[in-house]
Each structure stands twice: as C-alpha cells, then as structure tokens.
Design an enzyme around this catalytic site. Structure first.
Site, mmCIF file in Angstrom:
data_model
loop_
_atom_site.group_PDB
_atom_site.id
_atom_site.type_symbol
_atom_site.label_atom_id
_atom_site.label_comp_id
_atom_site.label_asym_id
_atom_site.label_seq_id
_atom_site.Cartn_x
_atom_site.Cartn_y
_atom_site.Cartn_z
ATOM 1 N N LYS A 35 -1.215 27.526 30.204
ATOM 2 C CA LYS A 35 -0.390 28.085 29.124
ATOM 3 C C LYS A 35 0.844 27.210 28.922
ATOM 4 O O LYS A 35 1.152 26.356 29.775
ATOM 5 C CB LYS A 35 0.012 29.515 29.478
ATOM 6 C CG LYS A 35 0.901 29.628 30.716
ATOM 7 C CD LYS A 35 1.028 31.075 31.158
ATOM 8 C CE LYS A 35 1.930 31.177 32.371
ATOM 9 N NZ LYS A 35 1.859 32.519 32.984
ATOM 10 N N TYR A 258 32.711 15.211 29.488
ATOM 11 C CA TYR A 258 33.350 16.354 28.818
ATOM 12 C C TYR A 258 33.980 17.295 29.826
ATOM 13 O O TYR A 258 33.403 17.566 30.888
ATOM 14 C CB TYR A 258 32.312 17.129 28.011
ATOM 15 C CG TYR A 258 31.857 16.411 26.767
ATOM 16 C CD1 TYR A 258 32.754 16.120 25.743
ATOM 17 C CD2 TYR A 258 30.533 16.030 26.617
ATOM 18 C CE1 TYR A 258 32.331 15.465 24.597
ATOM 19 C CE2 TYR A 258 30.099 15.378 25.481
ATOM 20 C CZ TYR A 258 31.000 15.095 24.470
ATOM 21 O OH TYR A 258 30.581 14.456 23.342
HETATM 22 C C1 LIG Z 1 1.350 32.382 34.258
HETATM 23 C C2 LIG Z 1 0.395 33.270 34.910
HETATM 24 C C3 LIG Z 1 -0.215 32.898 36.108
HETATM 25 C C4 LIG Z 1 0.139 31.641 36.858
HETATM 26 O O1 LIG Z 1 1.330 31.858 37.571
HETATM 27 P P1 LIG Z 1 1.899 30.726 38.544
HETATM 28 O O2 LIG Z 1 3.040 31.392 39.215
HETATM 29 O O3 LIG Z 1 2.362 29.617 37.655
HETATM 30 O O4 LIG Z 1 0.793 30.332 39.416
HETATM 31 C C5 LIG Z 1 -1.179 33.736 36.631
HETATM 32 N N1 LIG Z 1 -1.504 34.890 36.021
HETATM 33 C C6 LIG Z 1 -0.926 35.291 34.869
HETATM 34 C C7 LIG Z 1 -1.340 36.580 34.251
HETATM 35 C C8 LIG Z 1 0.045 34.515 34.288
HETATM 36 O O5 LIG Z 1 0.622 34.907 33.150
#
Ligand SMILES: *Cc1c(COP(=O)(O)O)cnc(C)c1O
Length: 369
Positions: A35, A258
């Site tokens: 994702k 800054y």
């Molecule tokens: C993003 C996600 C994961 C992966 O999580 P990580 O901590 O990056 O391994 C697994 N299950 C769901 C439902 C997620 O949304």
C-alpha cells in the site's frame, strides 16, 4: 545538472527482507504489503524484489491495476475492501480478493452482478476499533456472506494495535488474539492476523495461513528502538542520498540557518547538503540527527530548511564540497544508517519517512534481484 539528491531502491534487500518474513513464518504464505505505493518505494520499482511473495496486499484499486499491469497473476488483497459498489466490477475483472469490514460492503456484494464469485476476508474488530465487525456481529456477517452466490471463499482476518510492544497495563496481542480465536472458532476459511511486528515478535502464536509483511519488507523495524534492523536481520530497501553543495567555516558564536537554532561553541566547518523538507526529509529533525558524510557518521546542525540542511564536518577534515551524504540507507564503504534512527531522532517512525519522499526526488531501482 539536476540537484544531486536521489533515492535508490535496493532490489536485493527487498528480496532478503521478504525471505525474513518467510523464515519467521515458514508454514504461512506471505502477503507483501505494498500500500501507499509500496511504502513510498514505488510499486513498479519494488516489484522485482518482492515478486517471490505469495500475494500482494494494498488498499488502492489503482495500485492493484498497476500490479496486474506488471503481469502479476497471483492473489491481490484489498485490505480495506471496496469503497463504493462499482469497485466490485474491478474486483471481478482483476480477480481481486477484498476485505469485508462492514455491513454496507455486504449489501453492495449482494447487489453485484458477476460470473466470477469473489474471495473475501471477513474482518473482525478485535479491539483496535478502526475497521471490522464487532465480535457479536461476526458470525451473522459470515452467514450473510456464505449465503451469497457472489462469494465463494471466506477468509478471516484481524489487525493488532500493539504487536510492536505491550501497552502499559495491557497484554499486547493476547486480548485481541483471544477475541479473534473465539469469534472464528468453528468457521471455515483461511486466517490472517499478523503484521510485521507480530511476524517478528509473536510468530509462534500469530503465523497462521497468511502473514502480512509491510514495514519489514522495506527493512524498517516496527519495534525500534527496542530492537533494530541488525537484530531482526533486515536490510534497508531505500537509500536517500545527496551531496554537500557548500561549506562554511564557523567561528565561536556563529549560528546556522533559520532561527539561528545552532550556535558554534568553537571554530568548526559545516557542510550544506542539497536535501530539505521539500524532499521529504523531516523538518522536525533536531540538531544531532545522525547522517553519514562519505560513509562516516556525523550529525545535522540547526533547522532543516526547504531545500538544504547543515551537517557537522568537525571530525571529518577530508570531507567537504562534493562529499556524498547519506540521509538514510546504504552509504559508501559498507556504512549504513537505518531509517529508524533518523525517524526516532525526528520524533516519528520509519514508515512515515519512507512514505514521504517527495515526488521531486528522482528515484530509481538498483535492479540486481
Ligand atoms: C499496513 C497493514 C499491514 C502491514 O503493517 P506493517 O506494520 O507495515 O507490517 C498489515 N495489515 C493491515 C490490515 C494493514 O493495513
């Protein structure tokens, strides 16, 4: 001549990290979670390193289409399911598996016309209170799905809120695992509960039919600083690097950047790096955030600005104009700076930094799978 900043994606590291998920959960299949454009790495760039996965999990239908365009024929799971009824048409066409976390999604399925029955994962809210059916509603939702001609296989899933560390006064994953096991008892279907943290820390209890390896695939550590990447044998999949484009000698009392947030106490040299918050480097990184110059560890000085930041060259007399700077990832001569250390110094997590690399940073894969 473009600015010298670039991000490199390490194909071999992705493959290695995916192998670590397999080694932790040898009897499970592994979803590579891609994702958010593969956690900022780019789906197309990450794919060669992750193609040994059993499936890919993501949220965005457009990203699922991109995976199919890469000729991935295996499972793709939409972790949040569909967002509107017509998304189901794409699920049928691209053979996407999808989570079902609410009654509306079942209503939409019931109205969906398809010759291709869908594979779904029914999601339990076991305590995180984000998405999913309450335990008391879970079996009724399962029965509804089971009665639909649009559905052929039903898997069961949940997600942990505290797999990375036990919460004060709570028991980590045990209460959620108990809720899941009770809700799922006797129901047919594959199970998936583990994210990276559970896969690394609790595999004996959570590695069932599938594990969902997100951050660990990219070499990020879900439970930093309790453990680091070396502890879990994970390799950085992304290097962010740039160069020193200016050098300033400072006298005692001179300030940097800054807000004059850093004041030199003695004579010293600083390097100005072509990297700032408009590249995705965290503006909240304070003086002292680790950085590599020519592979040697030093620190940032003063405030990060939009296009530049300053580094301490006090201990690095041979470095200067044109020196290579590693903001995170793999440096020259085998040096390495874990993204988790930079994130921790800036009060955030590696996940956020890798997702936030700005579009203006050229990104490419080093391509040796
Ligand atoms: C993003 C996600 C994961 C992966 O999580 P990580 O901590 O990056 O391994 C697994 N299950 C769901 C439902 C997620 O949304």
């Amino acid at each position: 001549m473009p600015r010298p900043i670039e991000a490199l994606i390490h194909t071999e590291a992705l493959a290695h990290n995916l192998g670590r998920a397999r080694a932790q959960a040898p009897n499970a299949r592994v979803w590579a979670v891609v994702k958010a454009n593969a956690y900022g790495h780019g789906i197309e760039r990450a794919y060669p390193g992750l193609r040994a996965a059993d499936g890919f999990a993501l949220l965005d239908l457009a990203e699922a289409e991109r995976l199919r365009a890469l000729d991935w024929r295996g499972p793709i799971l939409l972790l949040e399911g569909v967002f509107e009824p017509r998304d189901l048409e794409l699920c049928s066409r691209l053979k996407l598996w999808h989570a079902v976390h609410c009654e509306q999604q079942i209503d939409w399925l019931a109205m969906h016309k398809t010759h291709e029955p869908h594979r779904v994962f029914l999601k339990l809210n076991s305590g995180m209170n984000r998405l999913g059916f309450a335990p008391a509603a879970f079996r009724a939702a399962y029965a509804r799905l089971d009665a639909l001609p649009q559905v052929d296989e039903i898997g069961l899933m949940t997600h942990f809120s505290d797999a990375d560390a036990p919460r004060l006064g709570a028991d980590g994953i045990a209460h959620q695992l108990a809720a899941f096991e009770a809700a799922a008892e006797g129901l047919a279907g594959e199970r998936t509960v583990a994210n990276s943290a559970a896969t690394l820390r609790h595999a004996a209890r959570t590695a069932n039919d599938w594990v969902r390896a997100g951050i660990m695939s990219y070499g990020g550590v879900p439970d930093f600083p309790e453990h680091d990447a070396a502890h879990w044998d994970l390799k950085p999949a992304m290097t962010l690097r740039s160069k020193i484009i200016g050098v300033q000698p400072l006298q005692p009392g001179d300030t940097v950047g800054y807000g004059s947030a850093f004041t030199a106490e003695r004579a010293m040299r600083i390097g100005i790096v072509a990297c700032g918050y408009a590249d995705g480097y965290p503006r909240h990184a304070p003086t002292g955030t680790p950085v590599l110059v020519d592979g040697a560890r030093t620190r940032t000085l003063g405030r990060v600005s939009m296009d530049m930041l300053a580094v301490d060259l006090g201990e690095l007399p041979a470095s200067g104009f044109g020196s290579e700077v590693t903001l995170w990832g793999e440096g020259p001569r085998g040096a390495r700076l874990p993204i988790d250390e930079v994130a921790h110094a800036a009060g955030t997590i590696g996940y956020e930094l890798m997702c936030a690399v700005a579009p203006r940073v050229p990104m490419r894969s080093d391509g040796n799978a």
